[in-house]
Design a protein around this motif. Structure first.
Motif, PDB file in Angstrom:
ATOM      1  N   ASN A 170       0.819  -1.214   0.000  1.00 18.63           N
ATOM      2  CA  ASN A 170       0.000   0.000   0.000  1.00 18.63           C
ATOM      3  C   ASN A 170       0.852   1.263   0.000  1.00 18.63           C
ATOM      4  N   ALA A 189       2.385   1.879  -3.447  1.00 14.00           N
ATOM      5  CA  ALA A 189       1.387   2.296  -4.421  1.00 14.00           C
ATOM      6  C   ALA A 189       0.977   3.745  -4.206  1.00 14.00           C
ATOM      7  N   VAL A 200       1.580   7.191  -6.774  1.00 14.00           N
ATOM      8  CA  VAL A 200       0.559   8.150  -7.212  1.00 14.00           C
ATOM      9  C   VAL A 200       0.945   9.571  -6.808  1.00 14.00           C
ATOM     10  N   LEU A 236      -6.982   3.902  -5.869  1.00  9.42           N
ATOM     11  CA  LEU A 236      -6.078   2.757  -5.707  1.00  9.42           C
ATOM     12  C   LEU A 236      -6.838   1.490  -5.313  1.00  9.42           C
ATOM     13  N   ARG A 290      -6.725  -1.732  -7.709  1.00 11.87           N
ATOM     14  CA  ARG A 290      -6.155  -2.958  -7.125  1.00 11.87           C
ATOM     15  C   ARG A 290      -7.206  -4.066  -6.988  1.00 11.87           C
TER      16      ARG A 290
END
Length: 508
Positions: free
Chosen positions: A432, A435, A439, A473, A477
């Motif tokens: 997490n 990711a 971004v 996200l 995901r």
């Protein structure tokens, strides 16, 4: 009677606070004397008013008549974006205001009714009116009252109308604008479809996408820094299942206005050329084969074009950050047979449209899921099993507005240029935090996804809110063949505090 007089005096006092001093032209006007009868006018009719994107039918009569217009002002809390509400001041209960269609030479009897629940007095300035204030001088109307004035439609054209009660910018910024078409005596050339689209810029105290009831921000408005730039009053008002439609071979006419209050619109339809442009709302086609036309604040344009091939055409303000980051996107969906001679494939469809349309089915699904959560919590306060589904549905809207142009509607990417998100082994390797950092900070350089190497740049998306990043996200995901955990706004906030964009690729 005494209560009504006090109410009127109170409303006028409120207006005076904003205006400082009411000038003679802005003060309420009391009608005196007899009405003048126009000998050219034959009969009378009640005007048919429509809400955007609909347009009243063309006028077929060959003579001027008396047209009676009833338009109500209402102050309503409505949707500005998914999860975002705003108190709009409206003509006819929506933004933009009702479309009014009359004929050159008509005598118009105009009734402006201010709903009793309104907190402010309002009036109307119709650019089609020849007279002081375009009617504003005669239509100052307190809450719970009605004003009437008349005018002759001397000049054909497509005209903006708006509230002109002080402070004028505030009333317009809250959505008080619309269009009135004065058709020329000979009418307009025939079209198969006619639609009403109007751009406006909105200034909220919260950032773009920040949920809840948003307040007007005067400082942003004065500095001309809009939070939202939208078509027809809201993000996603004309996309997905709300898109306008046509069939191959039809001629589409768009009546396009710009309420402002500040920005000029660079109006463009991706994948089409305007056959005719009636610049600045005039009734003569002043230019042909136009790609993008300027529409000033407080101005309009008429455009028409024939659609030759099927697909989804995206309407934008070509000041592109307004389109993809502030909401100025609409869609025209065209059905019919393919025309391989004109267009051989569907690459443009793949690049410019999204399947998870903001403001459409996704928004309805979020509302349903929230209702389920509320019902479950009532019986069991610890239940939270539907939170992930809500995030996924909200994330669809963020993806459609921000990500789909590069990554494509189904996350397939662009061959040799942009790596896929669908069934991505690269995405699966990220935790997490990684990711989120990707971004917020972006990346550049080579990356290997599903056995193929890509070399490019992903720009930081740090302007998105913590909730938006968490939702998109979570959506990515858990979509396109991917499975993953939810990402929370708390996690995004924690990572944001450590990020200084831009950053190089650090996750290979």
């Amino acid at each position: 009677m005494k209560r009504n007089i006090l109410k009127l005096l109170g409303a006028v006092a409120v207006a005076a606070l904003f205006t400082n001093v009411l000038t003679a032209s802005e003060a309420p006007v009391v009608a005196t004397g007899k009405k003048v009868i126009d000998p050219e006018v034959q009969g009378e009719e009640i005007a048919v008013l429509t809400q955007a994107p609909n347009v009243p039918p063309p006028i077929t009569r060959k003579h001027p008549t008396k047209v009676i217009v009833h338009l109500e002002v209402r102050e309503l809390t409505k949707r500005l974006a998914d999860g975002v509400e705003y108190v709009f001041w409206t003509f006819g209960g929506d933004v933009p205001g009702s479309f009014i269609r009359i004929r050159e030479g008509d005598q118009v009897e105009f009734h402006l009714n201010n709903h009793q629940d309104s907190k402010m007095p309002h009036n109307i300035d119709l650019h089609a009116v020849t007279g002081p204030g375009g009617g504003a001088a005669s239509s100052f109307t307190a809450p719970g009252h009605s004003s009437q004035f008349s005018f002759k439609a001397l000049n054909p054209g497509l005209y903006v109308y708006h509230c002109a009660t002080a402070p004028v910018g505030l009333h317009v910024a809250n959505g008080m604008y619309g269009l009135i078409l004065v058709e020329p005596k000979e009418g307009l050339p025939p079209a198969d479809r006619e639609y009403y689209i109007m751009q406006g810029d909105f200034y909220t105290s919260g950032k773009y996408g920040e949920e809840g009831l948003q307040q007007f921000d005067m400082n942003k408005a004065i500095d001309e820094r809009p939070t939202y730039v939208v078509f027809n009053g809201a993000v996603g008002s004309l996309v997905g299942d709300k898109a306008i439609t046509a069939k191959v071979g039809e001629r589409v006419r768009l009546f396009v206005g710009n309420g402002g209050p500040n920005l000029v619109s660079s109006f463009h339809v991706i994948g089409e050329i305007f056959d005719n442009v009636y610049q600045e709302g005039g009734v003569l086609a002043s230019q042909k084969q136009v790609q993008t036309t300027l529409i000033p604040a407080g101005g309009s344009a008429i455009v028409d074009f024939k659609v030759e091939v099927p697909g989804t055409y995206v309407l934008v303000d070509h000041s592109l950050f307004r389109a993809f980051n502030k909401g100025a996107i609409a869609m025209l969906k065209v059905e019919g047979p393919e025309n391989q001679v004109v267009y051989s494939g569907k690459e443009v469809d793949a690049v410019y449209i999204g399947q998870a349309a903001a403001g459409g089915d996704s928004e309805k699904r979020v509302a349903e899921l929230k209702a389920e959560v509320a019902a479950e919590i009532k019986g069991n306060p610890k239940i939270a099993t539907l939170t992930k589904e809500i995030q996924i549905e909200k994330g669809k809207g963020v993806y459609t507005q921000t990500c789909f142009v590069c990554h494509q509607p189904e996350g397939q990417g662009v061959a040799g240029q942009i790596p896929p998100l669908a069934k991505s082994d690269y995405l699966k390797r990220l935790n997490n935090e990684e990711a989120i950092r990707l971004v917020l900070a972006g990346m550049s350089g080579e990356v290997t996804v599903n056995g193929k190497t890509y070399n490019g740049t992903m720009t930081p998306l740090s302007y998105l809110s913590d909730d938006q990043i968490a939702n998109v996200l979570t959506y990515v995901r858990n979509s396109f063949g991917n499975e993953g955990d939810i990402v929370t706004a708390v996690e995004v906030k924690q990572v944001r505090a450590t990020v200084t964009p831009p950053a190089a690729n650090q996750f290979e």
